[in-house]
Design a protein around this motif. Structure first.
Motif, PDB file in Angstrom:
ATOM      1  N   ASP A  67      -6.160 -10.295  24.242  1.00 37.18           N
ATOM      2  CA  ASP A  67      -7.303 -10.139  25.133  1.00 37.18           C
ATOM      3  C   ASP A  67      -7.062 -10.830  26.465  1.00 37.18           C
ATOM      4  O   ASP A  67      -7.447 -10.317  27.529  1.00 37.18           O
ATOM      5  CB  ASP A  67      -8.563 -10.708  24.478  1.00 37.18           C
ATOM      6  CG  ASP A  67      -9.104  -9.819  23.369  1.00 37.18           C
ATOM      7  OD1 ASP A  67      -8.712  -8.632  23.320  1.00 37.18           O
ATOM      8  OD2 ASP A  67      -9.901 -10.312  22.549  1.00 37.18           O
ATOM      9  N   ALA A  68      -6.428 -11.996  26.436  1.00 39.15           N
ATOM     10  CA  ALA A  68      -6.154 -12.724  27.676  1.00 39.15           C
ATOM     11  C   ALA A  68      -5.244 -11.912  28.597  1.00 39.15           C
ATOM     12  O   ALA A  68      -5.486 -11.827  29.810  1.00 39.15           O
ATOM     13  CB  ALA A  68      -5.531 -14.079  27.360  1.00 39.15           C
ATOM     14  N   VAL A  69      -4.191 -11.301  28.037  1.00 41.65           N
ATOM     15  CA  VAL A  69      -3.288 -10.476  28.847  1.00 41.65           C
ATOM     16  C   VAL A  69      -4.000  -9.238  29.355  1.00 41.65           C
ATOM     17  O   VAL A  69      -3.876  -8.854  30.530  1.00 41.65           O
ATOM     18  CB  VAL A  69      -2.046 -10.081  28.033  1.00 41.65           C
ATOM     19  CG1 VAL A  69      -1.204  -9.061  28.800  1.00 41.65           C
ATOM     20  CG2 VAL A  69      -1.208 -11.299  27.716  1.00 41.65           C
ATOM     21  N   ARG A  70      -4.761  -8.585  28.492  1.00 39.99           N
ATOM     22  CA  ARG A  70      -5.457  -7.348  28.866  1.00 39.99           C
ATOM     23  C   ARG A  70      -6.405  -7.587  30.044  1.00 39.99           C
ATOM     24  O   ARG A  70      -6.458  -6.806  30.993  1.00 39.99           O
ATOM     25  CB  ARG A  70      -6.215  -6.801  27.655  1.00 39.99           C
ATOM     26  CG  ARG A  70      -6.846  -5.429  27.895  1.00 39.99           C
ATOM     27  CD  ARG A  70      -7.544  -4.924  26.656  1.00 39.99           C
ATOM     28  NE  ARG A  70      -6.609  -4.664  25.560  1.00 39.99           N
ATOM     29  CZ  ARG A  70      -6.491  -5.421  24.473  1.00 39.99           C
ATOM     30  NH1 ARG A  70      -7.252  -6.502  24.321  1.00 39.99           N
ATOM     31  NH2 ARG A  70      -5.617  -5.111  23.535  1.00 39.99           N
ATOM     32  N   GLN A  71      -7.130  -8.670  29.990  1.00 44.55           N
ATOM     33  CA  GLN A  71      -8.093  -8.961  31.047  1.00 44.55           C
ATOM     34  C   GLN A  71      -7.405  -9.400  32.343  1.00 44.55           C
ATOM     35  O   GLN A  71      -7.886  -9.106  33.441  1.00 44.55           O
ATOM     36  CB  GLN A  71      -9.068 -10.043  30.577  1.00 44.55           C
ATOM     37  CG  GLN A  71      -9.975  -9.588  29.445  1.00 44.55           C
ATOM     38  CD  GLN A  71     -10.851 -10.704  28.906  1.00 44.55           C
ATOM     39  OE1 GLN A  71     -11.109 -11.679  29.597  1.00 44.55           O
ATOM     40  NE2 GLN A  71     -11.293 -10.572  27.662  1.00 44.55           N
ATOM     41  N   ALA A  72      -6.273 -10.085  32.216  1.00 42.21           N
ATOM     42  CA  ALA A  72      -5.581 -10.577  33.403  1.00 42.21           C
ATOM     43  C   ALA A  72      -4.736  -9.514  34.090  1.00 42.21           C
ATOM     44  O   ALA A  72      -4.474  -9.611  35.305  1.00 42.21           O
ATOM     45  CB  ALA A  72      -4.682 -11.758  33.016  1.00 42.21           C
TER      46      ALA A  72
END
Length: 208
Positions: free
Chosen positions: A109-114
């Motif tokens: 989720d952190a990568v997807r949002q960033a």
């Protein structure tokens, strides 16, 4: 997903030659030197850093790799963290491939949002000299890293040195890491546990 386990030690500049000779004798072979160039990415708001993760592209002898790591735990120089690494076609992140491989929901989720806002933040360029060392049936990759962290901040080029030893467990028992670190500490003076990763150094350099 892999779990990376390694011990990091700061290496005094006047002990580089002694450490190089010690590893050569312990492994029974000269070290293999490779050049590694790394580009670290985050959003301008440092979203990945806030999520306690780091994303990089690395140019190694075998080509380009993208690597995503969680900060994990670091105590007395022993780092334990989740890691996803894969080859990519060139000097460009392949986010979809990374998301397909990342099986930790919060990290994905952190990568997807960033992803829409990712920019280059800093680079680490260093020479890594490598040995494979056998300890009680376990295999450890020992490395001496020498180079720099480099960041451009508002037109100012900032640098910080890299000079460290990494002992990474490739197979076997984690106790072998501590055994080898103890042997090394008895042979080379001035070594100290290092709980700060290269990525964390890059963020510190940008903050000044």
């Amino acid at each position: 997903m892999g779990m990376e386990r390694e011990i990091k030690l700061t290496l005094p500049p006047d002990q580089v030659e002694a450490a190089t000779q010690w590893f050569g004798a312990r492994a029974g072979t000269p070290g293999r030197a490779i050049e590694l160039k790394n580009i670290y990415f985050d959003t301008p708001q440092l979203a990945l850093a806030h999520s306690k993760s780091a994303l990089r592209l690395r140019h190694a002898p075998e080509g380009w790799l993208q690597t995503y790591k969680t900060v994990g735990d670091a105590k007395d120089g022993l780092h334990s963290r989740h890691e996803w690494e894969m080859p990519v076609a060139g000097e460009e992140l392949e986010i979809d491939a990374l998301l397909n491989a990342c099986d930790e929901a919060s990290a994905a989720d952190a990568v997807r949002q960033a992803a829409p806002e990712l920019i280059e933040l800093f680079r680490t360029n260093f020479t890594r000299t490598l040995w494979n060392v056998n300890v009680d049936g376990s295999t450890i990759e020992a490395a001496i890293d020498r180079g720099d962290v480099v960041a451009d901040v508002d037109g100012e080029k900032r640098r910080a040195p890299i000079l460290e030893i990494e002992l990474e467990l490739k197979s076997g028992d984690e106790a072998a890491l501590h055994t080898l670190a103890a042997e090394l500490g008895n042979a080379i003076r001035g070594l100290a546990p290092d709980n700060v990763s290269k990525a964390q150094r890059g963020y510190q350099l940008r903050k000044g």
